[in-house]
Design a protein around this motif. Sequence first.
Motif, short mmCIF file in Angstrom:
data_model
loop_
_atom_site.label_atom_id
_atom_site.label_comp_id
_atom_site.label_asym_id
_atom_site.label_seq_id
_atom_site.Cartn_x
_atom_site.Cartn_y
_atom_site.Cartn_z
N ALA A 1 26.03 82.38 51.57
CA ALA A 1 27.18 83.11 52.10
C ALA A 1 27.10 83.34 53.61
O ALA A 1 27.66 84.32 54.12
CB ALA A 1 27.34 84.44 51.37
N GLN A 2 26.46 82.42 54.32
CA GLN A 2 26.39 82.51 55.78
C GLN A 2 27.55 81.70 56.36
O GLN A 2 27.60 80.48 56.21
CB GLN A 2 25.05 81.97 56.29
CG GLN A 2 23.84 82.76 55.79
CD GLN A 2 22.55 82.20 56.32
OE1 GLN A 2 22.50 81.67 57.43
NE2 GLN A 2 21.48 82.31 55.53
N PHE A 3 28.45 82.39 57.06
CA PHE A 3 29.66 81.75 57.55
C PHE A 3 29.35 80.67 58.58
O PHE A 3 29.91 79.57 58.54
CB PHE A 3 30.63 82.79 58.14
CG PHE A 3 31.38 83.57 57.09
CD1 PHE A 3 32.64 83.17 56.68
CD2 PHE A 3 30.82 84.69 56.50
CE1 PHE A 3 33.33 83.87 55.71
CE2 PHE A 3 31.49 85.40 55.53
CZ PHE A 3 32.76 84.99 55.12
N GLY A 4 28.47 80.97 59.52
CA GLY A 4 28.19 80.01 60.59
C GLY A 4 27.56 78.73 60.05
O GLY A 4 27.98 77.62 60.39
N ALA A 5 26.54 78.87 59.18
CA ALA A 5 25.87 77.70 58.64
C ALA A 5 26.80 76.89 57.76
O ALA A 5 26.80 75.65 57.79
CB ALA A 5 24.63 78.14 57.84
N THR A 6 27.64 77.57 56.99
CA THR A 6 28.57 76.87 56.11
C THR A 6 29.61 76.10 56.91
O THR A 6 29.91 74.94 56.62
CB THR A 6 29.29 77.86 55.17
OG1 THR A 6 28.32 78.60 54.43
CG2 THR A 6 30.21 77.13 54.21
N ALA A 7 30.16 76.72 57.94
CA ALA A 7 31.16 76.04 58.77
C ALA A 7 30.57 74.80 59.43
O ALA A 7 31.22 73.76 59.52
CB ALA A 7 31.70 77.01 59.82
N ALA A 8 29.32 74.93 59.90
CA ALA A 8 28.66 73.77 60.53
C ALA A 8 28.46 72.65 59.52
O ALA A 8 28.65 71.46 59.84
CB ALA A 8 27.32 74.21 61.12
N ALA A 9 28.06 73.00 58.28
CA ALA A 9 27.83 71.98 57.26
C ALA A 9 29.13 71.28 56.87
O ALA A 9 29.14 70.09 56.54
CB ALA A 9 27.19 72.60 56.03
N LEU A 10 30.25 72.02 56.92
CA LEU A 10 31.55 71.46 56.55
C LEU A 10 32.28 70.84 57.74
O LEU A 10 33.35 70.24 57.56
CB LEU A 10 32.43 72.54 55.94
CG LEU A 10 31.98 73.11 54.59
CD1 LEU A 10 32.86 74.31 54.21
CD2 LEU A 10 32.07 72.04 53.50
N PHE A 11 31.71 71.02 58.95
CA PHE A 11 32.34 70.51 60.18
C PHE A 11 33.73 71.11 60.37
O PHE A 11 34.71 70.41 60.70
CB PHE A 11 32.43 68.97 60.15
CG PHE A 11 31.10 68.30 60.03
CD1 PHE A 11 30.25 68.18 61.13
CD2 PHE A 11 30.67 67.80 58.81
CE1 PHE A 11 29.02 67.56 61.00
CE2 PHE A 11 29.44 67.18 58.68
CZ PHE A 11 28.61 67.06 59.78
N VAL A 12 33.85 72.41 60.12
CA VAL A 12 35.12 73.11 60.33
C VAL A 12 34.85 74.37 61.16
O VAL A 12 33.71 74.82 61.30
CB VAL A 12 35.78 73.51 59.00
CG1 VAL A 12 36.09 72.28 58.16
CG2 VAL A 12 34.90 74.48 58.21
N HIS A 13 35.93 74.94 61.71
CA HIS A 13 35.81 76.19 62.45
C HIS A 13 35.59 77.34 61.47
O HIS A 13 36.04 77.29 60.31
CB HIS A 13 37.09 76.42 63.29
CG HIS A 13 36.93 77.50 64.32
ND1 HIS A 13 37.11 78.83 64.03
CD2 HIS A 13 36.62 77.43 65.65
CE1 HIS A 13 36.91 79.55 65.12
NE2 HIS A 13 36.61 78.71 66.13
#
Length: 523
Positions: free
Chosen positions: A470-482
């Motif tokens: 549930a880490q927003f920054g790491a998840t966004a980076a993994a999905l390549f989205v803002h």
Amino acid sequence: MLSLQALVDDPALELRVLEAGEPGALEARALWLHNTELPDPSTYVREGEIVLTNGLWLAEATPAEFVANVCRAGAAGMVFGLREQTPRTPAELIEACREAGLPLLEISIRVPFTAVTEAAAAIYTEQRQGALVGLVRRGNALAAAISHGAGASGVLSVLRREHELPLAVVDRMARQLAAAGVDLTADQLRLAAEGLARRPPPLEIDLGEAGRASMFLVSAVGDIDAALLCLRPITELSRAEQDALEQTARFLSLEVAKQQAVQAIEQRYASELLDMILSGPQRAAEVPDRLRAFGVDPDGALAVCTLAFADGETLPGIAEAVTDFFLDNSTAVVVAAGSQDVVAVLPWRQPADELPELAGRLRDAVRKRFPGHRPVVGLGEPAASAADLRRPLVQSREACQVLRRRQGGRPDSDVATIGQLITYRLLLGLHDAETLTGFVNRVLGPLRAHDQRHSGELEHTLRVFLEYDAQFGATAAALFVHVNTLRNRLAKVAELTGLDVARTVDRVDLFLALEADAMRQSG
């Protein structure tokens, strides 16, 4: 066998040994005869041939030169034919052969070279007839061994009556189907299987400490399924031994095909048993008969062990190793091999606290068979009868999966009962497939419907978000989205499911739905 000594032993040829050459040269196998009067016949004489000559070359070459040329060609020896002009073999020729270590025979003036050729042809004919008789006799014995159910071991015993060779039959799953005069280790079996997997397979393979082994291929069902290994290099095998090995390999094709068919049927039946158990009440009535077919009493107490390798690698021969362990302990067992683990169902009359000790010995036996790998064994609570097998089966597989995920586990922690490893997967596994399917559809159904209509990625986004804790920054980076895009997607998840990832209770439900779906697909 054609040799200089075989010709000498024929009194009709009136041959006399003038020089015996190197030790064993007279008895060595000869290829054929070559009649020549050329001063330098090395271009035409083949290695292993016996040179026949009347010495007409003496006017153009010295005996030493002629002998050197004959030796350069690799001839097996020389027969000097006497004639009126040369009633005795020249002393210089005898001396040259002595110095070169070349066998030299003298043939009487009364005997033509054609008589030597006829004698050699007779030797070859007799040898070929003997080989054909032996081939037929061996073929009959091999056919009898197979028809009487002697198996691959019986086939090897037929071969060893004639040739005392170290032999083993290994299939491409690294299983030793039979052996005589040798017992291959797990590493050697693996090397043999790797050799079989090469295209084309080699004639020889290196088995480490056992040295080089000759490989004779066994084709069972249209492909190369096994090999007859002789633990000697091909260069050390006589032609008769090679012929016998090739013939035996052809007969082994029948036995290997039969064994593979039996093993495939047994594995299918064992795998179907697991499906019956996991299906719950719907197929419960079929379980007892299936257990009886494997010699397991369905009315008594039963135990379930699940074994896998911690490194996640699925190696060929694991099911056989587990089966062999229980057979060595005189225990009836059903062994079913899956894509990730091997399950064993066996009778259990001892106290439940003794089951880990048995599992520890199973782990040690498999580790010895597969050095360099870490086997783990999960256990369920013993079942009172076949009707209660579903719970221990789920428990043992879940315990095994938990042990596999542990990093750097000690050997004494590679065996565990489910009581020592309570996890959410256990709780999910206790529910039947229908209940799990309903739960998954209620939670994930709206997301999947939305993704299908809009080519969206809500389910994938949710899965990655939970994988990254549930880490927003790491998840966004993994999905390549803002990050804002991620927040918008998770808000849509909450809108469709009524479950908010910001709340722990709702997040648990979402996580369990994803895990339950994964369990249904893998199970």
